[in-house]
Design an enzyme around this catalytic site. Structure first.
Site, PDB file in Angstrom:
ATOM      1  N   ASP A  46       0.807  -1.223   0.000  1.00  0.00           N
ATOM      2  CA  ASP A  46       0.000   0.000   0.000  1.00  0.00           C
ATOM      3  C   ASP A  46       0.839   1.271   0.000  1.00  0.00           C
ATOM      4  O   ASP A  46       0.297   2.364   0.219  1.00  0.00           O
ATOM      5  CB  ASP A  46      -0.920   0.013   1.237  1.00  0.00           C
ATOM      6  CG  ASP A  46      -1.932  -1.109   1.198  1.00  0.00           C
ATOM      7  OD1 ASP A  46      -2.369  -1.465   0.085  1.00  0.00           O
ATOM      8  OD2 ASP A  46      -2.276  -1.635   2.266  1.00  0.00           O
ATOM      9  N   HIS A 252      29.081   4.771  -9.625  1.00  0.00           N
ATOM     10  CA  HIS A 252      27.724   5.000  -9.112  1.00  0.00           C
ATOM     11  C   HIS A 252      27.504   4.243  -7.805  1.00  0.00           C
ATOM     12  O   HIS A 252      26.422   3.702  -7.562  1.00  0.00           O
ATOM     13  CB  HIS A 252      26.683   4.602 -10.150  1.00  0.00           C
ATOM     14  CG  HIS A 252      26.637   5.530 -11.326  1.00  0.00           C
ATOM     15  ND1 HIS A 252      25.982   5.225 -12.498  1.00  0.00           N
ATOM     16  CD2 HIS A 252      27.157   6.763 -11.510  1.00  0.00           C
ATOM     17  CE1 HIS A 252      26.120   6.230 -13.357  1.00  0.00           C
ATOM     18  NE2 HIS A 252      26.829   7.165 -12.773  1.00  0.00           N
ATOM     19  N   ASP A 269      29.226  12.436  -4.123  1.00  0.00           N
ATOM     20  CA  ASP A 269      28.533  13.008  -5.290  1.00  0.00           C
ATOM     21  C   ASP A 269      27.069  13.071  -4.886  1.00  0.00           C
ATOM     22  O   ASP A 269      26.355  12.063  -4.921  1.00  0.00           O
ATOM     23  CB  ASP A 269      28.746  12.110  -6.509  1.00  0.00           C
ATOM     24  CG  ASP A 269      28.142  12.683  -7.784  1.00  0.00           C
ATOM     25  OD1 ASP A 269      27.268  13.559  -7.684  1.00  0.00           O
ATOM     26  OD2 ASP A 269      28.542  12.237  -8.873  1.00  0.00           O
ATOM     27  N   ASP A 280      24.145  19.462  -8.664  1.00  0.00           N
ATOM     28  CA  ASP A 280      24.998  18.278  -8.807  1.00  0.00           C
ATOM     29  C   ASP A 280      26.413  18.665  -8.398  1.00  0.00           C
ATOM     30  O   ASP A 280      27.076  19.432  -9.114  1.00  0.00           O
ATOM     31  CB  ASP A 280      24.946  17.793 -10.254  1.00  0.00           C
ATOM     32  CG  ASP A 280      25.524  16.392 -10.445  1.00  0.00           C
ATOM     33  OD1 ASP A 280      25.998  15.801  -9.459  1.00  0.00           O
ATOM     34  OD2 ASP A 280      25.491  15.896 -11.585  1.00  0.00           O
ATOM     35  N   HIS A 363      34.528   8.384 -18.089  1.00  0.00           N
ATOM     36  CA  HIS A 363      33.274   9.095 -18.337  1.00  0.00           C
ATOM     37  C   HIS A 363      33.553  10.456 -18.966  1.00  0.00           C
ATOM     38  O   HIS A 363      34.697  10.906 -19.055  1.00  0.00           O
ATOM     39  CB  HIS A 363      32.464   9.247 -17.049  1.00  0.00           C
ATOM     40  CG  HIS A 363      33.156   9.991 -15.936  1.00  0.00           C
ATOM     41  ND1 HIS A 363      33.222  11.363 -15.879  1.00  0.00           N
ATOM     42  CD2 HIS A 363      33.793   9.536 -14.826  1.00  0.00           C
ATOM     43  CE1 HIS A 363      33.877  11.724 -14.782  1.00  0.00           C
ATOM     44  NE2 HIS A 363      34.244  10.646 -14.128  1.00  0.00           N
ATOM     45  N   HIS A 367      27.564  17.097 -18.352  1.00  0.00           N
ATOM     46  CA  HIS A 367      26.253  16.817 -18.931  1.00  0.00           C
ATOM     47  C   HIS A 367      25.371  18.021 -18.656  1.00  0.00           C
ATOM     48  O   HIS A 367      25.623  18.823 -17.758  1.00  0.00           O
ATOM     49  CB  HIS A 367      25.646  15.543 -18.335  1.00  0.00           C
ATOM     50  CG  HIS A 367      25.576  15.541 -16.827  1.00  0.00           C
ATOM     51  ND1 HIS A 367      24.615  16.230 -16.110  1.00  0.00           N
ATOM     52  CD2 HIS A 367      26.364  14.941 -15.896  1.00  0.00           C
ATOM     53  CE1 HIS A 367      24.808  16.046 -14.813  1.00  0.00           C
ATOM     54  NE2 HIS A 367      25.867  15.273 -14.654  1.00  0.00           N
ATOM     55  N   HIS A 374      20.433  14.760 -15.235  1.00  0.00           N
ATOM     56  CA  HIS A 374      20.941  14.593 -16.602  1.00  0.00           C
ATOM     57  C   HIS A 374      19.851  15.159 -17.501  1.00  0.00           C
ATOM     58  O   HIS A 374      18.941  14.455 -17.933  1.00  0.00           O
ATOM     59  CB  HIS A 374      21.216  13.124 -16.924  1.00  0.00           C
ATOM     60  CG  HIS A 374      22.437  12.597 -16.249  1.00  0.00           C
ATOM     61  ND1 HIS A 374      22.932  11.331 -16.457  1.00  0.00           N
ATOM     62  CD2 HIS A 374      23.287  13.164 -15.357  1.00  0.00           C
ATOM     63  CE1 HIS A 374      24.020  11.145 -15.736  1.00  0.00           C
ATOM     64  NE2 HIS A 374      24.249  12.247 -15.052  1.00  0.00           N
ATOM     65  N   GLU A 406      33.061  17.936 -14.476  1.00  0.00           N
ATOM     66  CA  GLU A 406      33.351  16.902 -13.484  1.00  0.00           C
ATOM     67  C   GLU A 406      34.406  15.884 -13.926  1.00  0.00           C
ATOM     68  O   GLU A 406      34.103  14.702 -14.100  1.00  0.00           O
ATOM     69  CB  GLU A 406      32.068  16.175 -13.111  1.00  0.00           C
ATOM     70  CG  GLU A 406      31.257  15.651 -14.295  1.00  0.00           C
ATOM     71  CD  GLU A 406      30.048  14.843 -13.849  1.00  0.00           C
ATOM     72  OE1 GLU A 406      30.214  13.902 -13.061  1.00  0.00           O
ATOM     73  OE2 GLU A 406      28.934  15.171 -14.297  1.00  0.00           O
ATOM     74  N   TYR A 410      40.338   7.370 -11.387  1.00  0.00           N
ATOM     75  CA  TYR A 410      39.937   6.213 -10.591  1.00  0.00           C
ATOM     76  C   TYR A 410      41.002   5.136 -10.807  1.00  0.00           C
ATOM     77  O   TYR A 410      41.101   4.562 -11.896  1.00  0.00           O
ATOM     78  CB  TYR A 410      38.559   5.721 -11.029  1.00  0.00           C
ATOM     79  CG  TYR A 410      37.578   6.869 -11.171  1.00  0.00           C
ATOM     80  CD1 TYR A 410      36.852   7.337 -10.085  1.00  0.00           C
ATOM     81  CD2 TYR A 410      37.419   7.520 -12.404  1.00  0.00           C
ATOM     82  CE1 TYR A 410      35.993   8.420 -10.214  1.00  0.00           C
ATOM     83  CE2 TYR A 410      36.564   8.594 -12.542  1.00  0.00           C
ATOM     84  CZ  TYR A 410      35.852   9.038 -11.445  1.00  0.00           C
ATOM     85  OH  TYR A 410      34.997  10.113 -11.573  1.00  0.00           O
ATOM     86  N   ARG A 427      36.903  12.646  -7.836  1.00  0.00           N
ATOM     87  CA  ARG A 427      36.107  13.399  -8.803  1.00  0.00           C
ATOM     88  C   ARG A 427      35.794  14.745  -8.190  1.00  0.00           C
ATOM     89  O   ARG A 427      35.532  14.841  -6.976  1.00  0.00           O
ATOM     90  CB  ARG A 427      34.817  12.658  -9.162  1.00  0.00           C
ATOM     91  CG  ARG A 427      33.980  13.361 -10.220  1.00  0.00           C
ATOM     92  CD  ARG A 427      32.939  12.440 -10.863  1.00  0.00           C
ATOM     93  NE  ARG A 427      31.912  11.961  -9.955  1.00  0.00           N
ATOM     94  CZ  ARG A 427      31.839  10.709  -9.494  1.00  0.00           C
ATOM     95  NH1 ARG A 427      32.772   9.817  -9.838  1.00  0.00           N
ATOM     96  NH2 ARG A 427      30.871  10.339  -8.686  1.00  0.00           N
ATOM     97  N   GLU A 429      33.321  18.118  -9.057  1.00  0.00           N
ATOM     98  CA  GLU A 429      32.225  18.492  -9.949  1.00  0.00           C
ATOM     99  C   GLU A 429      31.555  19.771  -9.477  1.00  0.00           C
ATOM    100  O   GLU A 429      31.251  19.928  -8.290  1.00  0.00           O
ATOM    101  CB  GLU A 429      31.194  17.372  -9.992  1.00  0.00           C
ATOM    102  CG  GLU A 429      29.969  17.675 -10.841  1.00  0.00           C
ATOM    103  CD  GLU A 429      28.982  16.533 -10.833  1.00  0.00           C
ATOM    104  OE1 GLU A 429      28.156  16.476 -11.766  1.00  0.00           O
ATOM    105  OE2 GLU A 429      29.030  15.707  -9.901  1.00  0.00           O
TER     106      GLU A 429
END
Length: 470
Positions: A46, A252, A269, A280, A363, A367, A374, A406, A410, A427, A429
């Site tokens: 529910d 991610h 991030d 972001d 990457h 973006h 995105h 960004e 790695y 990273r 960004e």
């Protein structure tokens, strides 16, 4: 149901957007456009997932209730409604359980529409609206449920064919028109995005200040979420990434229960959504408050790559220019550190040509960002001549486009990589608004230079120590 903070104040913003769509459709020969909002989604049993409106629908209405659809009739005769909303009817019993509903009349007045009907009447009203219209514009093929609904409405129009009523002869994808509109942010949007960036920066500062060896990733996530809500954001713009140590090499990685240990870097991030607009931010910082020499070496390379990308972000540049600038700096850094074998690659041009950087930077550098983290919009110049490889040229940046910047590195364990760099993920960004001569960074309320990060964290740790001693 929460409504945006200022529906009345923004009524002209949404009306003008609808007028732009209507003008474009009239210039193309008229027709009817339909834009539904998102459906509610059952989480389990529910319980629904927290409701979030469709971005296209919200862009044109400012309306956040579920079970709604906007109709824009560019072929309406003079005096007939051109902007029509279908929404839930007023219902005292349901409002007792679920909260306030505008209802058709309330929504029409509050959001500046020409007409509004209960959503229960949509199947009887839409065939009347579509009758004798030259074309139908909507997001073709994006929703099987909507496609079925549209077929039903068209069948309703065709059922009247013997009385001389004709169905639209063309179905046209509406999204390219809306994407181009959304890609260039107006002053109303930029003001919200600036505030979203400020709130997200406060959250990152709080997480840095709270961090210490022994803290778990989910504890840092809690600091972020608390700050988003404390300062008025509706929630996170996306699932927060809080990654300690080697987890930072997973792009991610969701915040888990790993413990931040002395010597680990923490990559966060995470950012908020405010009144329908995303921010972001990514920052990487040492759990202990001090970078190790190897961490600092790579951090400064990534920061220099980000600065090169920022310097390349301006009106008239292409979307690829910031990425190419970042890749050059990162590739040189990989050569200088020996992470990329200098015996194999004689120059940075060789590293780039052979994509030897790709195992460590896989990457893109940015973006679009806006209502969606995105965001919509082409990254290539649609309709332009293709190059020898068949590719379209990169999109030319224009003022008031907003994109992220960004770069990252790695470094997973490998016998070909010096061990001191193993399991370092970094990273950095920020969100950038394109201007005529550069860009405006919306998210620099949180430190980005290594010395400034260390100073913030050490000040917070010293203050925490005094509190414990008192």
């Amino acid at each position: 149901m929460n409504q945006p903070n200022e529906p009345t104040l923004a009524i002209d913003v949404y009306r003008k957007r609808r007028e732009r769509v209507l003008a474009a459709l009239r210039a193309a020969g008229g027709g009817v456009a339909i834009v539904p909002t998102a459906p509610e989604v059952l989480r389990n049993r529910d319980a629904d997932y927290p409701y979030r409106h469709d971005s296209y629908f919200y862009y044109l209405t400012g309306f956040t209730e579920p079970e709604a659809l906007l109709v824009l009739d560019a072929s309406a005769a003079s005096g007939e409604p051109a902007s029509i909303l279908f929404c839930r009817a007023k219902n005292v019993e349901r409002e007792t359980w679920e909260g306030f509903r505008f209802g058709p009349e309330g929504a029409r007045e509050a959001f500046g529409l020409d007409a509004a009907f209960p959503v229960d009447e949509i199947d009887s009203q839409m065939p009347l609206i579509l009758a004798d219209k030259p074309s139908l514009h909507y997001a073709l093929g994006t929703s099987a449920a909507l496609d079925r609904q549209v077929r039903g409405w068209l069948d309703g129009v065709r059922a009247r064919a013997r009385s001389g009523v004709a169905a639209p002869q063309a179905a046209i994808d509406l999204l390219p028109l809306l994407d181009e509109m959304r890609l260039i942010k107006d002053a109303h949007e930029l003001a919200i995005m600036r505030r979203a960036g400020e709130i997200s920066a406060l959250a990152h500062r709080r997480a840095m200040a709270a961090c210490h060896p022994g803290i778990r990733e989910y504890e840092l996530e809690a600091e972020l979420l608390y700050t988003f809500r404390k300062y008025g954001a509706q929630g996170p713009a996306y699932g927060s990434i809080v990654a300690a140590g080697a987890n930072a090499c997973v792009l991610h990685y969701p915040a888990g229960n790993a413990i931040a240990r002395d010597g680990d870097l923490i990559l966060i991030d995470a950012a908020c959504e405010l009144d329908g607009y995303a921010s972001d931010i990514t920052r990487t910082f040492p759990a202990s408050g001090r970078f190790t020499p190897a961490q600092r070496e790579l951090y400064d390379i990534v920061l220099a790559a980000q600065q090169a990308a920022i310097d390349a972000t301006r009106a008239g540049a292409t979307f690829d220019d910031p990425h190419n600038a970042a890749v050059r700096v990162l590739s040189q850094g990989l050569l200088d550190t020996g992470i990329v074998d200098r015996a194999v690659y004689a120059s940075v041009d060789d590293v780039i040509a052979e994509r030897a950087y790709a195992p460590f930077y896989m990457h893109r550098t940015g973006h679009w960002i806006g209502m969606d983290v995105h965001d919509c919009g082409d990254y290539r110049e649609r309709g332009a001549p293709r190059d020898a490889q068949g590719a379209l040229p990169a999109r030319t940046l224009q003022p008031s486009m907003v994109l992220t910047v960004e770069p990252g590195l790695y470094i997973r364990p490998s016998e070909n990589v010096p061990e001191r760099y193993w399991n370092i993920g970094i990273r950095i960004e920020d969100d950038a608004v394109v201007t005529e001569d550069g860009c405006e960074l919306l998210t620099r309320g949180v430190p980005v230079k290594a010395d400034e990060i260390e100073a913030l964290m050490q000040e917070a740790q010293a203050a925490a120590g005094k509190t414990r001693d008192a």
